[in-house]
Design an enzyme around this catalytic site. Structure first.
Site, short mmCIF file in Angstrom:
data_model
loop_
_atom_site.label_atom_id
_atom_site.label_comp_id
_atom_site.label_asym_id
_atom_site.label_seq_id
_atom_site.Cartn_x
_atom_site.Cartn_y
_atom_site.Cartn_z
N GLN A 1 0.86 -1.19 0.00
CA GLN A 1 0.00 0.00 0.00
C GLN A 1 0.89 1.24 0.00
O GLN A 1 1.76 1.37 0.87
CB GLN A 1 -0.93 0.05 1.22
CG GLN A 1 -1.92 1.22 1.09
CD GLN A 1 -2.81 1.43 2.30
OE1 GLN A 1 -2.31 1.62 3.42
NE2 GLN A 1 -4.12 1.42 2.11
N TYR B 1 -6.23 10.86 4.31
CA TYR B 1 -4.84 11.05 3.93
C TYR B 1 -4.78 11.82 2.60
O TYR B 1 -5.82 12.13 2.02
CB TYR B 1 -4.12 9.69 3.87
CG TYR B 1 -3.94 9.10 5.26
CD1 TYR B 1 -3.04 9.70 6.14
CD2 TYR B 1 -4.69 8.02 5.71
CE1 TYR B 1 -2.88 9.20 7.43
CE2 TYR B 1 -4.53 7.52 6.99
CZ TYR B 1 -3.62 8.11 7.85
OH TYR B 1 -3.48 7.64 9.12
N ARG C 1 -8.33 -6.05 11.98
CA ARG C 1 -8.15 -6.44 13.40
C ARG C 1 -8.30 -7.94 13.64
O ARG C 1 -7.51 -8.50 14.44
CB ARG C 1 -9.12 -5.63 14.27
CG ARG C 1 -8.72 -4.17 14.39
CD ARG C 1 -9.84 -3.30 14.93
NE ARG C 1 -10.91 -3.14 13.95
CZ ARG C 1 -12.02 -2.47 14.17
NH1 ARG C 1 -12.23 -1.91 15.35
NH2 ARG C 1 -12.94 -2.34 13.22
N CYS D 1 -11.99 -11.27 17.94
CA CYS D 1 -11.71 -9.83 18.10
C CYS D 1 -12.96 -9.11 18.61
O CYS D 1 -14.05 -9.28 18.07
CB CYS D 1 -11.29 -9.25 16.75
SG CYS D 1 -11.17 -7.45 16.76
N CYS E 1 -11.85 -3.61 20.32
CA CYS E 1 -11.56 -2.68 21.41
C CYS E 1 -10.52 -1.64 21.00
O CYS E 1 -10.32 -0.64 21.68
CB CYS E 1 -11.08 -3.44 22.64
SG CYS E 1 -9.51 -4.30 22.37
C1 LIG Z 1 -3.59 -1.07 13.84
C2 LIG Z 1 -4.28 -0.64 12.56
C3 LIG Z 1 -3.54 -0.05 11.55
C4 LIG Z 1 -4.16 0.33 10.34
N1 LIG Z 1 -3.39 0.82 9.33
C5 LIG Z 1 -3.96 1.08 8.11
C6 LIG Z 1 -3.14 1.44 7.00
O1 LIG Z 1 -1.92 1.49 7.07
N2 LIG Z 1 -3.79 1.69 5.83
C7 LIG Z 1 -5.15 1.60 5.68
O2 LIG Z 1 -5.66 1.82 4.59
N3 LIG Z 1 -5.94 1.24 6.72
C8 LIG Z 1 -5.37 0.96 7.92
N4 LIG Z 1 -6.16 0.51 8.95
C9 LIG Z 1 -7.62 0.31 8.73
C10 LIG Z 1 -7.92 -1.14 8.35
O3 LIG Z 1 -7.31 -1.49 7.13
C11 LIG Z 1 -9.43 -1.43 8.18
O4 LIG Z 1 -9.87 -0.65 7.10
C12 LIG Z 1 -10.24 -1.11 9.44
O5 LIG Z 1 -9.56 -1.52 10.60
C13 LIG Z 1 -11.62 -1.81 9.42
O6 LIG Z 1 -11.48 -3.21 9.29
P1 LIG Z 1 -11.60 -4.24 10.54
O7 LIG Z 1 -12.91 -3.97 11.21
O8 LIG Z 1 -11.52 -5.59 9.92
O9 LIG Z 1 -10.44 -3.96 11.46
C14 LIG Z 1 -5.57 0.13 10.16
C15 LIG Z 1 -6.30 -0.48 11.19
C16 LIG Z 1 -5.68 -0.87 12.37
C17 LIG Z 1 -6.49 -1.54 13.44
S1 SF4 Z 2 -9.50 -7.73 20.45
FE1 SF4 Z 2 -8.94 -5.54 20.56
S2 SF4 Z 2 -6.68 -5.51 20.67
FE2 SF4 Z 2 -7.29 -7.56 19.98
S3 SF4 Z 2 -7.19 -7.43 17.75
FE3 SF4 Z 2 -9.31 -6.99 18.32
S4 SF4 Z 2 -9.39 -4.74 18.48
FE4 SF4 Z 2 -7.23 -5.33 18.50
#
Ligand SMILES: Cc1cc2nc3c(=O)[nH]c(=O)nc-3n(C[C@H](O)[C@H](O)[C@H](O)COP(=O)(O)O)c2cc1C
Ligand code: SF4
Length: 360
Positions: free
Chosen positions: A100, A170, A319, A341, A344
């Site tokens: 990315q 961004y 996550r 997950c 949190c």
């Molecule tokens: C620790 C962390 C770092 C992330 N870094 C990026 C990133 O570098 N680029 C990006 O497009 N999204 C980033 N995201 C967003 C995730 O790609 C994703 O779009 C968002 O967490 C929702 O998905 P989820 O519910 O499966 O976590 C980040 C998310 C987390 C938790």
């Molecule tokens: S449980 Fe909480 S700390 Fe663990 S991956 Fe999911 S959001 Fe992150």
């Protein structure tokens, strides 16, 4: 067999199943932006865990685009050798890995990026509490050239493709947003102008790397902000990207200053899983390239429903794969039907992402 475990092509690349590790900044590069052994271990585990397509954390294309500590750099040829270790590790497995590439724009701090943060227009950022500097026309042209160079480095390093980060406020997403882009020149105003930077980067990477080198985008579908990017604009943008040769679209949304970002906290009911999937479905109806559904997807049943009903072609998660890098394998083997997950958000650990719940 579940549709989730069937392959799909993204441009010239075949992805072995429908699971995507959404880009996740890992805070694990060294202070200069070089790839470290910890990152190789992280990516190897995701590949061993059978994630079909792994998207790295955002790598900055210019020093001024650094968003976070220990972020991977791609702004100089010196990074290529280290970056090459990631595809070398991942491509030992059927998984594919895309880099990315990103620029933080106004969502950073002087002490991280080494300058006054930049933006299409000087619009105060209430989260970082700073007034960014408006980019000059020649700086925008240099930005495009630097994104294209970064794409070339990704290809030379062996990545199977790249993702342009045009989401979450961004720099590229701030060009798309009428809230942060108030320019009156060819880079601002109607969507055709606000989209120009992203479309020029796409054109440039395809010219430099070849038309069959996959370029995908993470696109904001809404900024959740009065006067910001709307879903209608995002749908039009998706069509423009497709006409420009984009190979797939991952649909995200949110902006820190809207008080509603992209990483929503709190567990949702199964009915609420996939908080950007409605928007993904709208975009999918307008394009033919694969669309990734995203946002709080936690159960195998929801993932299956989303793909089977044709609302998205692939399922992105971040996550759940911090919690368990082997989740996809566990899904396939029937050892798990949901992620543990709990959303949190305690995994944003500046010493390196990790699940805080697991350490309890
Ligand atoms: C620790 C962390 C770092 C992330 N870094 C990026 C990133 O570098 N680029 C990006 O497009 N999204 C980033 N995201 C967003 C995730 O790609 C994703 O779009 C968002 O967490 C929702 O998905 P989820 O519910 O499966 O976590 C980040 C998310 C987390 C938790
Ligand atoms: S449980 Fe909480 S700390 Fe663990 S991956 Fe999911 S959001 Fe992150």
């Amino acid at each position: 067999m579940s549709i989730l475990f069937t392959p799909i092509t993204i441009g010239s690349v075949t992805v072995p199943n429908r699971f995507v590790r959404s880009a996740t900044h890992d805070y694990m590069a060294d202070d200069a932006g070089n790839v470290t052994d910890r990152q190789i271990q992280l990516y190897s585990r995701l590949a061993e865990g059978e994630v079909g397509l792994i998207i790295t954390g955002h790598a900055n294309v210019q020093p001024s685009g650094k968003a976070s500590p220990r972020q991977t750099g791609v702004f100089d040829d010196r990074f290529v050798e280290g970056l090459a270790r990631i595809p070398a590790a991942v491509h030992q497995f059927p998984s594919r890995v895309f880099l990315q590439i990103a620029h933080a724009g106004r969502q950073t701090k002087e002490k991280l990026c080494g300058c006054v943060p930049v933006s299409p227009s000087a619009v105060y950022d209430p989260v970082s509490k700073l007034m960014p500097r408006e980019l000059a026309d020649d700086e925008i042209r240099l930005l495009i050239a630097d994104f294209v160079s970064a794409g070339g480095r990704a290809k030379r390093a062996g990545f199977a493709g790249i993702q342009l980060h045009a989401a979450h406020g961004y720099l590229l997403s701030s060009f798309l947003s009428p809230h942060t882009n108030r320019r009156a020149d060819e880079w601002g105003g109607p969507l055709e102008n606000r989209a120009r930077v992203v479309l020029e980067i796409l054109r440039g990477v395809k010219a430099a790397c070849g038309r069959d080198y996959p370029v995908i985008v993470k696109l904001n579908s809404t900024d959740f902000l009065e006067g910001g990017l709307t879903l209608e604009d995002a749908v039009r943008m998706a069509r423009m990207l497709e006409a420009g040769g984009i190979d797939a679209i991952e649909v995200s949304g949110g902006m820190a200053e809207a008080g509603r970002g992209s990483v929503w906290a709190g567990l949702r009911s199964e009915a609420e899983e996939g908080y950007f999937v409605d928007n993904a479905a709208r975009i999918k109806a307008a394009v033919r390239v694969p669309v990734f559904g995203l946002g709080g997807i936690r159960t195998l049943a929801a993932a299956e429903r989303i793909v089977e009903s044709g609302r998205a072609d692939l399922i992105s998660m971040s996550r759940p794969l911090i919690r368990d890098p082997f989740l996809v394998k566990h899904f396939r083997e029937g050892a798990a039907s949901r992620s543990a997950c709990i959303s949190c958000n305690k995994c944003f650990n500046p010493r390196g992402i990790s699940c805080a719940e697991l350490k309890k």
